[in-house]
Design an enzyme around this catalytic site. Structure first.
Site, PDB file in Angstrom:
ATOM      1  N   ASP A  84       0.860  -1.173   0.000  1.00 24.72           N
ATOM      2  CA  ASP A  84       0.000   0.000   0.000  1.00 24.72           C
ATOM      3  C   ASP A  84       0.900   1.229   0.000  1.00 24.72           C
ATOM      4  O   ASP A  84       2.121   1.114   0.139  1.00 24.72           O
ATOM      5  CB  ASP A  84      -0.927   0.007   1.226  1.00 24.72           C
ATOM      6  CG  ASP A  84      -2.304   0.560   0.886  1.00 24.72           C
ATOM      7  OD1 ASP A  84      -2.378   1.560   0.129  1.00 24.72           O
ATOM      8  OD2 ASP A  84      -3.315   0.015   1.382  1.00 24.72           O
ATOM      9  N   VAL A 104       0.796   1.226  -6.870  1.00 24.68           N
ATOM     10  CA  VAL A 104       0.513   0.192  -7.871  1.00 24.68           C
ATOM     11  C   VAL A 104       0.371   0.750  -9.280  1.00 24.68           C
ATOM     12  O   VAL A 104       0.350  -0.012 -10.243  1.00 24.68           O
ATOM     13  CB  VAL A 104      -0.749  -0.626  -7.506  1.00 24.68           C
ATOM     14  CG1 VAL A 104      -0.542  -1.381  -6.201  1.00 24.68           C
ATOM     15  CG2 VAL A 104      -1.989   0.274  -7.438  1.00 24.68           C
ATOM     16  N   TYR A 156     -14.981   3.018 -12.807  1.00 29.59           N
ATOM     17  CA  TYR A 156     -14.945   1.881 -11.885  1.00 29.59           C
ATOM     18  C   TYR A 156     -15.544   0.643 -12.542  1.00 29.59           C
ATOM     19  O   TYR A 156     -14.956  -0.442 -12.515  1.00 29.59           O
ATOM     20  CB  TYR A 156     -15.714   2.226 -10.606  1.00 29.59           C
ATOM     21  CG  TYR A 156     -15.664   1.153  -9.547  1.00 29.59           C
ATOM     22  CD1 TYR A 156     -14.554   1.015  -8.718  1.00 29.59           C
ATOM     23  CD2 TYR A 156     -16.727   0.275  -9.369  1.00 29.59           C
ATOM     24  CE1 TYR A 156     -14.506   0.027  -7.745  1.00 29.59           C
ATOM     25  CE2 TYR A 156     -16.693  -0.714  -8.401  1.00 29.59           C
ATOM     26  CZ  TYR A 156     -15.581  -0.827  -7.591  1.00 29.59           C
ATOM     27  OH  TYR A 156     -15.537  -1.817  -6.627  1.00 29.59           O
ATOM     28  N   LYS A 203     -13.527  -2.762 -13.545  1.00 28.61           N
ATOM     29  CA  LYS A 203     -13.876  -4.043 -12.921  1.00 28.61           C
ATOM     30  C   LYS A 203     -14.330  -5.069 -13.957  1.00 28.61           C
ATOM     31  O   LYS A 203     -14.078  -6.263 -13.806  1.00 28.61           O
ATOM     32  CB  LYS A 203     -14.951  -3.827 -11.857  1.00 28.61           C
ATOM     33  CG  LYS A 203     -14.454  -3.083 -10.626  1.00 28.61           C
ATOM     34  CD  LYS A 203     -13.294  -3.808  -9.955  1.00 28.61           C
ATOM     35  CE  LYS A 203     -12.857  -3.140  -8.668  1.00 28.61           C
ATOM     36  NZ  LYS A 203     -11.747  -3.848  -8.006  1.00 28.61           N
TER      37      LYS A 203
END
Length: 255
Positions: A41, A66, A156, A160
């Site tokens: 993180d 990331v 989003y 996904k």
């Protein structure tokens, strides 16, 4: 949760300071006294620090953005110093609540950078190491938003949905190398992000609960258990699948 089946000796968990990531870390440590986790993180939150303090030899923190290929490569090199990587959980995530006509391109890119680009980078780094070792298991966190139309969730939902394609493609590519790749798709989960959305008036908890057949939101631990299952030897012949742990959201939506 003690599974009775082997879990990876070392699992990297992105979004490791988040509710689902931390619940998964705890479930893995509970499943096997020899298991270890690396929490990836930007920084450890208070709850992550508690776990790191409670399990100083089995829980490790690795700082990682990331969305940055260099940072991801450095993080996985650091993980190699901890031990042999056997599992990856990609739980890092970012959400936006904008009308699609007002969505700024920079925000579109920011959400996809975390939810999709980061997933590719971390799957790739983990996959290289697992293929070299001849075994490994990856679980990516998908969402019901990738299956159904969700207004004001454009980047989003797109990210996904793409997680499903990423998961299936890598599962086929890497199967003969001993690496399994699956996904878990939650419904609404009772996390601080959901609580903040409710505080801001972006949605109603009661309304969200009503969209699930079970008429409630999931606790993070209820997502951790299916994730651990897919990482474990109990799922040894399962790859390329998306498990909908959504409290009956999908079946209610389809009825």
């Amino acid at each position: 949760m003690t599974t009775g089946h082997a879990v990876p000796a070392l699992t990297a968990i992105t979004g490791g300071s988040g509710s689902i990531g931390l619940a998964t870390a705890q479930a893995l440590l509970d499943a096997d006294p020899a298991a270890a986790v690396a929490l990836l993180d930007l920084r450890p939150g208070d709850a992550a620090r508690e776990l790191l303090d409670a399990e100083p030899t089995r829980a490790h923190f690795v700082a990682c953005d990331v969305t940055d290929p260099v940072a991801v490569a450095a993080a996985f090199a650091r993980i190699e110093e901890i031990g042999t990587l056997g599992g990856l959980v990609y739980a890092a995530g970012l959400v936006d609540n904008s009308d699609s006509t007002d969505l700024e391109f920079e925000r579109w890119r920011a959400v996809l950078a975390v939810n999709l680009d980061g997933a590719m980078l971390c799957n790739q780094e983990a996959g290289r190491r697992m293929l070299a070792a001849g075994s490994g298991a990856i679980v990516n966190i998908a969402s019901i938003a990738g299956r159904f139309g969700h207004p004001r969730r454009l980047p989003y939902s797109v990210g996904k949905a793409a997680i499903g394609a990423l998961t299936r493609t890598l599962a086929v590519e890497w199967a003969q190398g001993g690496v399994r790749v699956n996904a878990v798709a939650p419904g609404y989960v009772d996390t601080p992000m959901v609580a903040e959305g409710e505080r801001l008036g972006l949605f109603s908890r009661e309304g969200a609960a009503a969209m699930h057949a079970m008429k409630r939101l999931a606790a993070p631990a209820e997502l951790a258990d299916p994730i651990v299952f897919l990482l474990s030897s109990a799922a040894a012949f399962i790859t390329g699948e998306t498990l909908y742990a959504d409290g009956g959201f999908s079946v209610l939506k389809a009825s």
